[in-house]
Design an enzyme around this catalytic site. Structure first.
Site, short mmCIF file in Angstrom:
data_model
loop_
_atom_site.label_atom_id
_atom_site.label_comp_id
_atom_site.label_asym_id
_atom_site.label_seq_id
_atom_site.Cartn_x
_atom_site.Cartn_y
_atom_site.Cartn_z
CE LYS A 53 -2.67 -10.02 19.67
NZ LYS A 53 -4.09 -10.25 19.45
CD GLN A 97 -6.59 -12.95 20.16
OE1 GLN A 97 -6.03 -11.89 20.42
NE2 GLN A 97 -6.42 -13.57 19.01
CG ASP A 120 -8.01 -5.73 17.72
OD1 ASP A 120 -6.96 -5.97 17.11
OD2 ASP A 120 -8.51 -6.50 18.56
N1 GUN Z 1 -7.80 -12.95 16.02
C1 GUN Z 1 -7.04 -13.07 14.90
N2 GUN Z 1 -6.48 -11.90 14.57
C2 GUN Z 1 -6.88 -11.00 15.49
C3 GUN Z 1 -6.62 -9.61 15.68
O1 GUN Z 1 -5.91 -8.94 14.91
N3 GUN Z 1 -7.22 -9.04 16.77
C4 GUN Z 1 -8.02 -9.75 17.61
N4 GUN Z 1 -8.57 -9.10 18.63
N5 GUN Z 1 -8.29 -11.04 17.46
C5 GUN Z 1 -7.72 -11.66 16.40
#
Ligand code: GUN
Length: 298
Positions: A53, A97, A120
């Site tokens: 990211k 996350q 998110d």
């Molecule tokens: N863990 C797996 N997919 C995601 C996501 O799209 N966002 C976040 N914050 N954690 C994740």
């Protein structure tokens, strides 16, 4: 039948090129879209995701900072960090996350993120707006799938979509989006999950199957109808003695078996995966634009 591969990269390039103009406009106004990623503990896959990211943000002239917190961090420490980020004007988007270590209450932590910085799209306010048909921040993976369907001109209106998996991250928002009377939507949507008695009864009727369960290659030839479009959200590590790393990545769909029967399928890797980060960038740019409107430079 020829099975078309629905690759994420061209879709991602198309969206990033549209975003680059918006990013330059913001820069001219002295605003650089900024993301704070909160990473608690040392789950290797989470570290890989957060690093990817950051790279994408940097290569698209945006700012990102990762806040690495030890795995035994207290809930108060994480909540205080989010509070600080909610009030930091350089940060337009906050991502926590997942998964978080078990001792932390994920719901409480996600709810602490200001809805205006919730890139998110996990905050109940944003999920509520989505189900109301008026989305603000759309969760990144479901939005990435919508963009793939749009880019490759896959008709959803009046079609039967079967989603396998009811997670808050993918299954539920995906259901909410595709059932709405949107351009990519207006579908009859069935959601299958661990309580579904015979998933194949439903998948065999589906024009589009979205598999988001995390079970390697669970969707096979005998479970689909001729000409179905298949979207694979799974990223599963399976042992592979022939690979240098000792493992390979496979999706939830047995791509070898469905090739020739399905009309199209997203590959793993290289399908939905790249779209998730692209839509995170999209949401962060949107958050920066919205913050400009809230605080215009006079
Ligand atoms: N863990 C797996 N997919 C995601 C996501 O799209 N966002 C976040 N914050 N954690 C994740």
């Amino acid at each position: 039948m020829e099975t078309k591969l629905l690759k994420g990269k061209p879709v991602s390039i198309h969206i990033k090129s549209r975003l680059s103009k918006k990013i330059s406009n913001l820069k001219e106004d002295g605003v650089i879209p900024g993301l704070a990623a909160v990473l608690v503990g040392d789950d290797p896959a989470s570290h890989v995701y957060v690093r990817s990211k950051s790279k994408v943000f940097e290569s698209n002239n945006c700012f990102s900072k990762t806040y690495k917190m030890p795995k035994d961090s207290s809930e108060t420490q994480i909540l205080n960090l989010i509070d600080k980020l909610n009030n930091d004007s350089k940060i337009h988007g906050i991502l926590v996350q997942l998964p978080l270590p078990n001792h932390l209450d994920s719901k409480k932590i996600l709810n602490k993120v200001s809805p205006g910085k919730d890139v998110d799209g996990f905050h109940p306010m944003n999920l509520g707006s989505l189900f109301e048909g008026n989305p603000n921040f759309i969760p990144c993976t479901p939005n990435g799938i919508i963009q793939i369907l749009d880019f490759y001109d896959i008709e959803t209106s009046g079609k039967h979509v079967v989603i396998i998996g009811r997670s808050n991250i993918v299954g539920k928002p995906m259901f909410g989006l595709l059932a709405q009377k949107f351009k990519i939507g207006n579908a009859t949507v069935t959601m299958c999950h661990t309580g579904t008695k015979d998933i194949s009864t439903f998948t065999k009727q589906a024009d589009i199957v979205i598999a988001a369960v995390g079970v390697p290659e669970m969707l096979t030839l005998d479970m689909i109808k001729d000409g179905a479009c298949l979207i694979d959200v799974g990223i599963n590590r399976v042992d592979d003695p022939n690979s240098e790393k000792g493992y390979k990545l496979v999706g939830d769909i047995d791509i070898k078996s469905v090739t020739g029967k399905a009309s199209s399928v997203t590959p793993v890797p290289g399908g939905v995966g790249p779209m998730t980060i692209t839509m995170l960038l999209y949401n962060t740019v949107l958050a920066a634009q919205l913050s400009r409107k809230a605080n215009p430079i006079i």
